[in-house]
Design an enzyme around this catalytic site. Structure first.
Site, PDB file in Angstrom:
ATOM      1  N   SER A 277      34.460  70.677  89.711  1.00 21.39           N
ATOM      2  CA  SER A 277      33.210  71.440  89.773  1.00 21.39           C
ATOM      3  C   SER A 277      33.484  72.935  89.841  1.00 21.39           C
ATOM      4  CB  SER A 277      32.398  71.033  91.009  1.00 21.39           C
ATOM      5  OG  SER A 277      32.113  69.665  90.978  1.00 21.39           O
TER       6      SER A 277
HETATM    7  N1  SAH Z   1      35.873  66.332  93.788  1.00 23.72           N
HETATM    8  C1  SAH Z   1      36.586  66.484  92.528  1.00 23.72           C
HETATM    9  C2  SAH Z   1      35.690  66.456  91.305  1.00 23.72           C
HETATM   10  C3  SAH Z   1      35.008  65.169  91.142  1.00 23.72           C
HETATM   11  S1  SAH Z   1      34.512  64.746  89.495  1.00 23.72           S
HETATM   12  C4  SAH Z   1      37.482  67.705  92.539  1.00 23.72           C
HETATM   13  O1  SAH Z   1      37.503  68.465  93.517  1.00 23.72           O
HETATM   14  O2  SAH Z   1      38.196  67.892  91.548  1.00 23.72           O
HETATM   15  C5  SAH Z   1      33.928  63.118  89.894  1.00 23.72           C
HETATM   16  C6  SAH Z   1      35.029  62.113  90.110  1.00 23.72           C
HETATM   17  O3  SAH Z   1      34.425  60.929  90.606  1.00 23.72           O
HETATM   18  C7  SAH Z   1      35.763  61.723  88.840  1.00 23.72           C
HETATM   19  O4  SAH Z   1      37.135  61.893  89.011  1.00 23.72           O
HETATM   20  C8  SAH Z   1      35.410  60.234  88.674  1.00 23.72           C
HETATM   21  O5  SAH Z   1      36.440  59.470  88.088  1.00 23.72           O
HETATM   22  C9  SAH Z   1      35.141  59.820  90.103  1.00 23.72           C
HETATM   23  N2  SAH Z   1      34.306  58.629  90.281  1.00 23.72           N
HETATM   24  C10 SAH Z   1      33.236  58.223  89.577  1.00 23.72           C
HETATM   25  N3  SAH Z   1      32.720  57.085  90.074  1.00 23.72           N
HETATM   26  C11 SAH Z   1      33.484  56.763  91.163  1.00 23.72           C
HETATM   27  C12 SAH Z   1      33.460  55.694  92.092  1.00 23.72           C
HETATM   28  N4  SAH Z   1      32.539  54.721  92.052  1.00 23.72           N
HETATM   29  N5  SAH Z   1      34.401  55.687  93.080  1.00 23.72           N
HETATM   30  C13 SAH Z   1      35.337  56.670  93.153  1.00 23.72           C
HETATM   31  N6  SAH Z   1      35.413  57.696  92.279  1.00 23.72           N
HETATM   32  C14 SAH Z   1      34.499  57.749  91.295  1.00 23.72           C
END
Ligand code: SAH
Length: 208
Positions: A56
């Site tokens: 993000s």
């Molecule tokens: N917090 C992260 C950005 C998150 S992007 C940072 O600091 O870089 C959202 C992430 O959520 C992605 O990597 C995606 O693969 C993950 N995601 C999506 N659905 C999920 C689920 N049900 N459980 C765990 N992770 C999930």
């Protein structure tokens, strides 16, 4: 660039929490983006981290961190490890508390583990699992943060949150979401709306 962001946040009263600003100074976003993106790490923009996912934009990460209000010693759960950057910021603030961060894509979890190791964070545990069901083993949590767009706040997360605890999550449809700050009072979530955001979708049982 980093200092310009800090200056703008202070001037516009967007980020005022000193511990949150201090963590931003200590953790380098360039350590969590792809090598080819390092020079643009402090442009206030999301960046691709592979596998169709993004880290993000700094302002969003900071707004969520400030809303979560992590405190020294907290036990925290993150859904969506991605690069590990958000987890690293929280880990710095809560040390010696612990953050459990869940990632559904094993490849990204490996990248995040390496990133966290590289910057010397030892109080963040990366778990490959469907975080939409939470992670019961390390509950109850003081605070929970979802960093993917959610159709609603998954029930298991409310169950794994302490009474009086906070959940921060972008909730809405796949296109746009409202950032929700929810406090668990007498077992139920009391919600506050922090504005409009856009995230990659939550997958898994309680995702889309
Ligand atoms: N917090 C992260 C950005 C998150 S992007 C940072 O600091 O870089 C959202 C992430 O959520 C992605 O990597 C995606 O693969 C993950 N995601 C999506 N659905 C999920 C689920 N049900 N459980 C765990 N992770 C999930």
């Amino acid at each position: 660039m980093k200092n310009q962001l800090i200056k703008a946040w202070k001037e516009q009263n967007i980020i005022t929490n000193k511990k949150v600003l201090e963590a931003f100074k200590q953790v380098n976003r360039e350590d969590f983006v792809r090598p080819s993106q390092r020079s643009g790490a402090y442009i206030d923009h999301p960046l691709p981290i592979g596998y169709g996912q993004t880290i993000s934009q700094p302002t969003t990460v900071m707004i969520m961190t400030q809303a979560l209000d992590p405190k020294k010693g907290d036990n925290i759960l993150e859904i969506g490890t991605g690069s590990g950057y958000q987890a690293a910021l929280i880990a710095k603030i809560i040390d010696p508390g612990k953050i459990t961060t869940t990632e559904i894509l094993p490849e990204l979890a490996t990248i995040a583990k390496n990133n966290l190791k590289k910057v010397g964070i030892i109080n963040a545990e990366v778990i490959v699992t469907d975080g939409s069901c939470g992670y019961k083993q390390n509950s109850l949590y003081d605070k929970i943060i979802i960093t993917a767009a959610s159709p609603k706040i998954p029930k298991p997360l409310t169950d794994q949150l302490k009474e009086g605890g906070t959940i921060i999550a972008p909730v809405g449809d796949r296109g746009t979401q409202r950032m929700i700050k929810a406090i668990k009072i007498k077992g139920k979530l009391k919600e506050q709306d922090l504005g409009l955001f856009v995230f990659v979708p939550l997958k898994g049982k309680h995702g889309y």
